[in-house]
Scaffold this active site. Structure first.
Site, PDB file in Angstrom:
ATOM      1  N   GLU A  85       0.825  -1.217   0.000  1.00  0.00           N
ATOM      2  CA  GLU A  85       0.000   0.000   0.000  1.00  0.00           C
ATOM      3  C   GLU A  85       0.856   1.262   0.000  1.00  0.00           C
ATOM      4  O   GLU A  85       1.689   1.441   0.890  1.00  0.00           O
ATOM      5  CB  GLU A  85      -0.903  -0.035   1.250  1.00  0.00           C
ATOM      6  CG  GLU A  85      -1.902   1.097   1.310  1.00  0.00           C
ATOM      7  CD  GLU A  85      -2.862   0.954   2.501  1.00  0.00           C
ATOM      8  OE1 GLU A  85      -3.201  -0.180   2.894  1.00  0.00           O
ATOM      9  OE2 GLU A  85      -3.265   1.999   3.031  1.00  0.00           O
ATOM     10  N   LYS A 269      -6.964  -1.227  11.879  1.00  0.00           N
ATOM     11  CA  LYS A 269      -6.389  -1.637  10.582  1.00  0.00           C
ATOM     12  C   LYS A 269      -5.203  -0.737  10.230  1.00  0.00           C
ATOM     13  O   LYS A 269      -4.166  -1.191   9.743  1.00  0.00           O
ATOM     14  CB  LYS A 269      -7.457  -1.597   9.479  1.00  0.00           C
ATOM     15  CG  LYS A 269      -7.026  -2.177   8.140  1.00  0.00           C
ATOM     16  CD  LYS A 269      -6.320  -1.205   7.218  1.00  0.00           C
ATOM     17  CE  LYS A 269      -5.950  -1.854   5.892  1.00  0.00           C
ATOM     18  NZ  LYS A 269      -5.174  -0.944   5.028  1.00  0.00           N
ATOM     19  N   ASP A 285       4.934 -14.483  11.624  1.00  0.00           N
ATOM     20  CA  ASP A 285       3.584 -14.930  11.272  1.00  0.00           C
ATOM     21  C   ASP A 285       2.591 -13.789  11.530  1.00  0.00           C
ATOM     22  O   ASP A 285       2.182 -13.560  12.656  1.00  0.00           O
ATOM     23  CB  ASP A 285       3.262 -16.156  12.155  1.00  0.00           C
ATOM     24  CG  ASP A 285       1.893 -16.743  11.872  1.00  0.00           C
ATOM     25  OD1 ASP A 285       1.068 -16.078  11.212  1.00  0.00           O
ATOM     26  OD2 ASP A 285       1.651 -17.873  12.332  1.00  0.00           O
ATOM     27  N   HIS A 383      -2.227  10.804  -0.480  1.00  0.00           N
ATOM     28  CA  HIS A 383      -2.274   9.749  -1.501  1.00  0.00           C
ATOM     29  C   HIS A 383      -2.023  10.345  -2.877  1.00  0.00           C
ATOM     30  O   HIS A 383      -1.302   9.785  -3.692  1.00  0.00           O
ATOM     31  CB  HIS A 383      -3.645   9.058  -1.494  1.00  0.00           C
ATOM     32  CG  HIS A 383      -3.765   8.000  -0.442  1.00  0.00           C
ATOM     33  ND1 HIS A 383      -3.081   6.817  -0.526  1.00  0.00           N
ATOM     34  CD2 HIS A 383      -4.472   7.951   0.706  1.00  0.00           C
ATOM     35  CE1 HIS A 383      -3.369   6.086   0.547  1.00  0.00           C
ATOM     36  NE2 HIS A 383      -4.195   6.752   1.305  1.00  0.00           N
TER      37      HIS A 383
END
Ligand code: MEV
Length: 432
Positions: A85, A269, A285, A383
């Protein structure tokens, strides 16, 4: 465009890829083999991949970047991050920079104790069986003290035993035994699962019950990592936003996540954007870390945020994070995967505990980046700036031209490759 390199050009993100690698290589003292592991040449081979999992047909690449400016417990840390991302690495580096004037991040982690679970069914009387298991605690712990001699030499081993009574479940009452095992610098899944399987027959003979599941718990809440940061008020103001406005809006944005699970999921998130990127880079992991983080976020019975934000007596912004962090620096892919090995060297973490604290700090910084953007100008501007850099690169911009051209595209609100090419052609004409 002048030829001499300006300060702007020397910024890490404006260097060419090979210059960046050189900078990191010198700072982390990488060998030529380690450097090669990052170039896609000496990295994970299909042959090695074939030994890692089943049915291999190839390998899958992802960008590996290095976040800048991190000062953690007084140490300059280069943070390797693997993520697809855009904006994540730039944003977290910027937050790390804002944190420097107050001394950066302060991180710590619990002893590396994993929890393993044994499900005990069909006991005649659960409270009695529970007592018997606890009476035999030392015997049970001794049974699994020697499963890994190396780990034992390094000071790891069984630490404690707990027995829980699950009162109600779809199959009624049953017992759960928790084995607490110090796994030192390993993630620990193998050690703990081996210990549980070793323990099961003794548990059955002591209780007269039947052991069913023997597996670690990903809610590794004996192995929490935490980090905290202060952002001075003076670092908060930008553009038309005052420092108090930025701080108070960040607090309001955090309050939203604290009170609402729909927002908390997105908030967390964003934290995991940073956490996972380091977990993946170091060959750990990430599903285990994800599972632990979200279960921990719901520990009160209501899913909420993993971070807290507030203000200190001077009005500075203060933030903290706490989450389970089952990561290792030995064993598994951390040592097998050549890029993970190199990433660990770049990071310089000397223990699993140190790695856990660093990851927590990165998660906190990533959360701050998202809150700061969302609570002020929104995330699209950042962005778009990155998108503009990609357009500039695609149009053929070189070195420092990339950011200058990108800035112009953003200012013109015309982020197209055709426009980028036009501007570049004008510049080149002028240079002749
Ligand atoms: C995007 O990957 C992450 C964010 O949505 C996190 C957040 O909303 O806090 C920006």
């Amino acid at each position: 465009m002048g030829r001499a390199k300006s300060k702007e050009q020397n910024k890490f993100y404006n260097l060419s890829l090979s210059e960046r690698l050189q900078v990191v290589s010198e700072r982390a003292n990488l060998t030529p083999e380690e450097e090669a592991s990052l170039s896609g040449v000496g990295g994970l081979s299909v042959q090695l991949a074939d030994h890692m999992i089943e049915n291999v047909i190839g390998v899958y690449g992802l960008p590996l970047a290095v976040a800048q400016h991190f000062l953690i417990n007084g140490r300059e840390v280069l943070v390797p991050m693997v993520i697809e991302e855009p904006s994540v690495v730039a944003a977290v580096s910027f937050m790390a920079k804002l944190a420097r004037s107050s001394g950066g991040f302060f991180a710590s982690a619990d002893e590396p104790q994993m929890i393993g679970q044994i499900q005990v069914l069909d006991v005649a009387d659960a409270p009695t069986a529970r007592c018997i298991l606890l009476e035999n605690k030392q015997r049970l712990l001794a049974e699994v003290a020697e499963i890994d001699p190396l780990l034992q030499r390094l000071g790891g081993g069984p630490r404690d035993l707990e027995v829980r009574l699950i009162e109600t479940s779809p199959i009624g009452q049953f017992l759960v035994l928790h084995l607490i095992y110090d796994v030192r610098d390993a993630m620990g899944a193998n050690v703990i699962n081996t210990a549980l399987e070793r323990l099961a027959p003794l548990v059955e003979s002591l209780t007269g019950g039947r052991v069913l599941l023997r597996i670690l718990s990903n809610l590794a809440d004996r192995r929490l990592a935490r980090a905290r940061v202060t952002i001075f008020r003076s670092e908060l103001a930008f553009d038309q936003f005052t420092s108090d406005e930025v701080r108070d809006n960040i607090l309001a944005a955090w309050a939203f996540a604290a009170a609402d699970p729909y927002r908390a999921a997105t908030h967390n998130k964003g934290i995991m954007n940073g956490v996972d990127a380091v977990v993946v880079a170091t060959g750990n992991d990430w599903r285990a870390v994800e599972a632990g983080a979200h279960a921990y976020a719901a520990r009160s019975g209501r899913y909420t945020t993993l971070t807290t934000w507030g203000k200190d007596e001077h009005g500075n912004l203060v933030g903290a994070i706490e989450l389970p962090m089952a990561v290792g620096i030995v064993g598994g892919a951390t040592r097998v995967h050549p890029v993970a090995r190199t990433a660990l060297k770049i990071l310089g973490a000397r223990s699993a505990q140190e790695l856990a604290g660093i990851i927590a700090a990165v998660g906190l910084a990533q959360n701050l980046a998202a809150l700061r953007a969302l609570a002020t100008e929104g995330i699209q501007r950042g962005h778009m700036a990155l998108h503009a850099r990609q357009v500039a690169l695609a149009a053929g911009a070189l070195g420092a031209e990339v950011s200058i051209l990108a800035q112009q595209l953003v200012a013109e609100k015309d982020i197209r490759i055709e426009r980028a090419t036009e501007i570049l052609t004008e510049w080149r004409e002028k240079e002749k």
